[in-house]
Design an enzyme around this catalytic site. Structure first.
Site, mmCIF file in Angstrom:
data_model
loop_
_atom_site.group_PDB
_atom_site.id
_atom_site.type_symbol
_atom_site.label_atom_id
_atom_site.label_comp_id
_atom_site.label_asym_id
_atom_site.label_seq_id
_atom_site.Cartn_x
_atom_site.Cartn_y
_atom_site.Cartn_z
ATOM 1 N N TRP A 292 49.027 -87.124 -20.690
ATOM 2 C CA TRP A 292 50.153 -87.612 -21.483
ATOM 3 C C TRP A 292 51.508 -87.256 -20.870
ATOM 4 O O TRP A 292 52.529 -87.785 -21.309
ATOM 5 C CB TRP A 292 50.090 -87.023 -22.902
ATOM 6 N N LYS B 268 41.033 -94.564 -18.748
ATOM 7 C CA LYS B 268 41.216 -93.993 -20.085
ATOM 8 C C LYS B 268 42.492 -93.163 -20.077
ATOM 9 O O LYS B 268 42.542 -92.067 -19.524
ATOM 10 C CB LYS B 268 40.046 -93.086 -20.491
ATOM 11 N N PRO B 269 43.548 -93.717 -20.688
ATOM 12 C CA PRO B 269 44.771 -92.926 -20.784
ATOM 13 C C PRO B 269 44.615 -91.866 -21.867
ATOM 14 O O PRO B 269 43.672 -91.912 -22.655
ATOM 15 C CB PRO B 269 45.821 -93.971 -21.187
ATOM 16 N N GLU C 277 43.295 -83.689 -10.102
ATOM 17 C CA GLU C 277 44.653 -83.156 -10.012
ATOM 18 C C GLU C 277 44.816 -82.306 -11.256
ATOM 19 O O GLU C 277 45.000 -82.816 -12.356
ATOM 20 C CB GLU C 277 45.628 -84.339 -9.956
ATOM 21 N N LEU C 278 44.675 -80.989 -11.088
ATOM 22 C CA LEU C 278 44.553 -80.081 -12.235
ATOM 23 C C LEU C 278 45.800 -79.203 -12.369
ATOM 24 O O LEU C 278 46.831 -79.485 -11.803
ATOM 25 C CB LEU C 278 43.277 -79.257 -12.075
ATOM 26 N N CYS D 183 52.762 -80.451 -14.057
ATOM 27 C CA CYS D 183 51.875 -79.493 -13.381
ATOM 28 C C CYS D 183 52.547 -78.887 -12.164
ATOM 29 O O CYS D 183 52.055 -77.912 -11.615
ATOM 30 C CB CYS D 183 50.546 -80.151 -13.036
ATOM 31 N N GLU E 49 49.572 -71.131 -16.943
ATOM 32 C CA GLU E 49 50.579 -72.186 -16.935
ATOM 33 C C GLU E 49 51.167 -72.290 -18.352
ATOM 34 O O GLU E 49 50.448 -72.582 -19.310
ATOM 35 C CB GLU E 49 49.873 -73.488 -16.549
ATOM 36 N N GLU F 194 47.135 -87.795 -3.679
ATOM 37 C CA GLU F 194 47.594 -89.070 -4.219
ATOM 38 C C GLU F 194 48.932 -89.426 -3.592
ATOM 39 O O GLU F 194 49.704 -88.546 -3.206
ATOM 40 C CB GLU F 194 47.716 -88.969 -5.746
#
Ligand code: ADP
Length: 495
Positions: free
Chosen positions: A166, A190-191, A265-266, A299, A396, A473
Site C-alpha cells: 500500500w 493482487k494489490p 522486495e522486503l 522501505c 523498521e 527492479e
C-alpha cells in the site's frame, strides 16, 4: 453513516474521469463483481471511498487461467508491438495524472505533491520498460566443437503473479508489470486491499491503451486465499512480491513446491551515517527527504541515524528545526508535507518505538506524540541520544521518527550499520572522497545513497541483499527477473 461518508469522500476526489474509480476486479478483460465487498477508506478521515469486490480463490484461479491463455499470443507479438501499447499506457497515465494522484492521496494518505510524484515515477517505469522491450538481446557463443554453434536467447518466463503493498500504490505495480509485459509475460496482480483503487484505475488505462484481454488481471479481497493460488498454481512461473519480510518469506517458501522464480522486495532498516566532515545543509535535507517522505512509510526510509560526535549537536538542532516545520494534514485539503500513517496499528508501532527509546534515556527534540485529526496522524519526531539497542534501531519503524545515535569512529559506524539482517538501502554523508569509497564498499546494502537521501529512479537497479530480498527492479537489470535464458546448441554439417 458510511454511505454519507462515502458520498463526501467521492465528492472531495473531484475526478475529471469518475469512471477511473472502480470497485470490481479485472479478469480476462472483464470487470468482475461479487456480492461480498470490503471497504476502502481514506486514512486521513476514516471516510469510506469505495466498497470493492471481495474476490478469493475462485477468481484468482480464473485470473491465472486467463493469463495462461493470453500468454502465447502476447509473447508472440513483436517487441515493438508490445512497446507501443506500453507507450500508450504511459501517455494515458500522464494525461490522467491528476486524477490518479487524487485517488492515491485519498486511499493512501500521502501528500498530493508526493502522489503526483509517484504517478510520474510509475509512468517512468512503463516508459523505461517500453524502451527496454526491444533490447532483450541474446548472445552467440563460439562453439565448443568445430561443428557446434551456440545461441543464447532470453524468453519470457510465462505467467507472472505479483503482490504489491500500500505504500506506493502505483509505482510498485508498474515496476513489476512494466518489465513483465515488455518481455512478453502475462500478469495476475493482487494489490494491497488498503489501496486497490490506484491499481484498478491503472487497469482502466491499460485497457484503453489496447492491452489485450487476459494480459493483465487484477484480483483483490481475500489476500491469503488469493495468495495461496498465486504461490501454488503450477501455471504461474514467476512470483514477485513487495511487502513485509515475514509475509514475503512465507509466500516464497510456498513457491518452492513448483519451483517458481521468485523476486522479493522486503523490509529495510536503513542506516543514515553523518560524518563530521559532512555538508550539514545536505545532510539535513537528505534526512528530511529520506526519513519523512511518505510519512516515513517507505522501505528505503532512513531508520537509524548514526551521527559522528563532532557534528552531532549541530545536526540534531538543525534537523529538529526543519522537522518542526513540516505541515501535517489531509492531502486533499491544501498543501501538506506529512499525511497520516496508514492505520492505527501503524501508529501504535511508532508510539511503542518512541516509548521504548524514551525509557532508555532518549530526549525528544521535537514531536514525540500522536497528532490531532481523524486519521492516524503522528507528529514528525526527532529523538536524540537513542540507545544503540533500542527498538528504533533494531526494527523498521515505518513512521515519522528520526532517532539519533552518536558514534566516534568510521569503523564503529560501519559495524553499527551492518549489524542487522536487513540490507536494502543505506545513506552516507561525508565530503571525504576516500571515505565515500571505503564506506560505500563496506556497507552490506543493495543501494547506498551518498550525500543524497533520494536514490529511487527507474534507471537504477532497486533491491536488497541479506533478508531484504531477491532480484532487482528497474534499470537494465529489471528485465532479467522476467526472462529465462535458453541455450540453442546447433550441430552444423561440415563443408
Ligand atoms: P505491509 O505491512 O506493508 O502491509 P504485508 O506484507 O502485510 O505488508 O502486505 C504486502 C502485500 O502482501 C499486500 O498486498 C497484502 O495484502 C499481501 N499479503 C499479506 N498477507 C498475505 C497472505 N497471507 N497471502 C497473500 N498475500 C498477503
Amino acid at each position: 453513516m458510511n454511505a454519507v461518508a462515502q458520498a463526501d469522500e467521492r465528492q472531495r476526489l473531484a475526478l475529471r474521469r469518475p469512471d477511473l474509480l472502480r470497485e470490481a476486479g479485472f479478469v480476462d478483460g472483464t470487470w468482475l463483481e461479487t456480492s461480498e465487498r470490503f471497504e476502502v477508506s481514506n486514512p486521513a478521515t476514516g471516510g469510506v471511498l469505495a466498497r470493492a469486490a471481495r474476490l478469493g480463490a475462485a477468481e484468482a484461479d480464473a485470473a491465472v487461467a486467463a493469463a495462461h491463455a493470453a500468454f502465447p499470443a502476447w509473447s508472440a507479438q513483436p517487441a515493438k508491438a508490445r512497446a507501443d501499447i506500453l507507450k500508450d499506457w504511459r501517455r494515458l497515465i500522464l494525461e490522467h495524472a491528476e486524477d490518479l494522484a487524487r485517488l492515491m492521496t485519498a486511499e493512501q494518505g500521502k501528500p498530493l505533491s508526493e502522489a503526483r510524484g509517484e504517478v510520474a515515477y510509475a509512468a517512468a517505469f512503463v516508459e523505461w520498460f517500453a524502451e527496454e522491450a526491444r533490447r532483450v538481446y541474446g548472445v552467440t557463443i563460439p562453439g565448443h566443437l568445430a561443428d557446434k554453434r551456440i545461441v543464447v536467447t532470453h524468453e519470457p518466463v510465462g505467467v507472472v503473479a505479483a503482490i504489491t503493498p500500500w505504500n506506493f500504490p502505483a509505482a510498485m505495480i508498474t515496476r513489476k508489470v512494466g518489465p513483465a509485459l515488455a518481455v512478453g509475460c502475462t500478469v495476475v496482480l493482487k494489490p494491497s486491499e488498503l489501496t486497490p483503487l490506484s491499481a484498478l484505475a491503472l487497469a482502466v488505462l491499460a485497457e484503453e491503451a489496447g492491452l489485450p484481454a487476459g494480459v493483465l488481471n487484477i484480483v483483490m479481497g481475500d489476500a491469503p486465499a488469493i495468495g495461496e493460488v498465486l504461490t501454488t498454481d503450477p501455471r504461474v512461473r514467476k512470483f514477485t512480491f513487495t511487502g513485509s519480510t515475514p509475509v514475503g518469506k512465507m509466500l516464497a517458501a510456498r513457491c518452492a513446491a513448483t519451483v517458481k522464480r521468485v523476486s522479493l522486495e522486503l523490509g529495510g532498516n536503513a542506516p543514515f551515517l553523518v560524518f563530521d566532515d559532512a555538508d550539514l545543509d545536505k545532510a539535513v535535507a537528505g534526512a528530511i527527504a529520506s526519513k519523512f517522505r511518505n510519512t516515513g512509510q517507505t522501505c528505503v526510509c532512513a531508520n537509524r541515524f548514526y551521527v559522528q560526535a563532532g557534528i552531532y549537536d549541530a545536526f540534531a538542532a538543525r534537523l529538529a528545526e526543519a522537522v518542526a516545520e513540516l505541515r501535517i494534514g489531509d492531502g486533499l485539503e491544501g498543501p501538506t508535507d506529512q499525511g497520516p500513517l496508514i492505520d492505527d496499528r501503524a501508529r501504535g508501532k511508532v508510539a511503542a518505538h518512541v516509548a521504548d527509546a524514551l525509557r532508555d534515556g532518549a530526549r525528544v527534540l521535537t514531536g514525540g506524540a500522536p497528532a490531532e485529526g481523524a486519521g492516524a496522524f503522528y507528529q514528525p519526531t526527532v529523538l536524540a541520544d537513542v540507545a544503540r539497542d533500542a527498538l528504533l534501531c533494531r526494527e523498521e519503524t515505518f513512521g515519522p521518527v528520526a532517532g539519533l545515535v552518536r558514534f566516534e569512529t568510521e569503523q564503529e559506524a560501519v559495524a553499527l550499520a551492518n549489524a542487522t539482517s536487513a540490507g536494502l538501502a543505506a545513506y552516507v554523508f561525508t565530503r571525504d572522497n576516500s571515505r565515500v569509497w571505503r564506506v560505500g564498499g563496506a556497507l552490506q546494502y543493495g543501494m547506498v545513497g551518498i550525500n543524497t537521501g533520494l536514490i529511487s529512479t527507474e534507471v537504477a537497479p532497486f533491491g536488497g541483499v541479506k533478508e531484504s530480498g531477491l532480484g532487482r527492479e528497474g534499470s537494465l537489470f529489471g528485465v532479467r527477473d522476467y526472462v529465462d535464458t535458453k541455450t540453442l546448441c546447433l550441430e552444423v554439417e561440415p563443408v
